[in-house]
Design a protein around this motif. Sequence first.
Motif, PDB file in Angstrom:
ATOM      1  N   GLN A 241      -2.033   1.095  -1.725  1.00 17.41           N
ATOM      2  CA  GLN A 241      -3.162   0.933  -2.345  1.00 17.41           C
ATOM      3  C   GLN A 241      -3.105   1.521  -3.929  1.00 17.41           C
ATOM      4  O   GLN A 241      -3.993   1.175  -4.711  1.00 17.41           O
ATOM      5  N   ASN A 242      -2.294   2.379  -3.987  1.00 16.14           N
ATOM      6  CA  ASN A 242      -2.148   2.952  -5.290  1.00 16.14           C
ATOM      7  C   ASN A 242      -0.859   2.549  -6.184  1.00 16.14           C
ATOM      8  O   ASN A 242      -0.398   3.040  -7.182  1.00 16.14           O
ATOM      9  N   ARG A 247       3.446   0.360 -12.180  1.00 12.28           N
ATOM     10  CA  ARG A 247       3.359   1.686 -11.884  1.00 12.28           C
ATOM     11  C   ARG A 247       4.943   1.822 -11.148  1.00 12.28           C
ATOM     12  O   ARG A 247       5.314   2.899 -11.215  1.00 12.28           O
TER      13      ARG A 247
END
Length: 281
Positions: A241-242, A247
Amino acid sequence: MREVNNPGKDSAADERYRVQSLGRALDLLELLSKAGRDGGRLTDLANGLGLSKAATYAILQTFYSRGFISAIGEGPTKRYRLGMSLARLGDMAISNIALADMAMPVLRALTREVGLTSRVAILDEGYAVVIGRADAPGAVRFDAALGRRELPHSSAVGKSMLAALPRAQALTILRETGLPRRTPHTITSLTAVQADLDRVVQRGYAVDDEEDTEGVVCIGTCVFDRTGNAVGAISITGLKQNSSEDRQEQLATILIRHADQLSRHMGGLDGRDAWALRRVA
């Protein structure tokens, strides 16, 4: 409750599990180590062990067939000495110990920078085995017990180390360990795994995108020695979810920087140079 102050009892209990023939074989290696470069003759080795020449010869031939001893000369003058297989095992043991010890400061620095759990692993009989870990304070604790074997096709450390091997060797490992489905996202096709390994070589890192555990993403890359061989891999682990593609790329850049630092500490090549060798091959 175990009795800890009775060494005699513990010693007697251990004795039941000792294999006498294996003990004699190891005693033979000890004798050869003391004999040094000149080695030892069959007669002298048999006398040193207190065994017949026939029994000693049988042990010697078993070790010889596996490369654990070598022989020089012929007939009565033939001498035996330690072989290169022992040197290989010794190098691996030293490398693993050195890697675990030297990796921990790097892992702690990596974890402080990214706020994620980091790990170092080696490839053991085709499986990725974690030998060190730095947990992020307050972060979710993942099931990453030290010494646990992980399937190489579904873990980031496993895939990065497979990608660093000659492809034929990697395929042999994959056929031996199999491609079981760990989650709905696990790659279970040999063709697809090979394509994934190609991507690892091109970009210099591997991604386990919920392939080993649902909801968990890992990024891994190799640590290299001076010849460009992978001696292990380090990784960072976080929640899906992160995670986003951008990223992941940011984290991979940081991970590679720390892996290169560890490689240099061990006298090895940076990942950029090591992976380039594989792209040329």
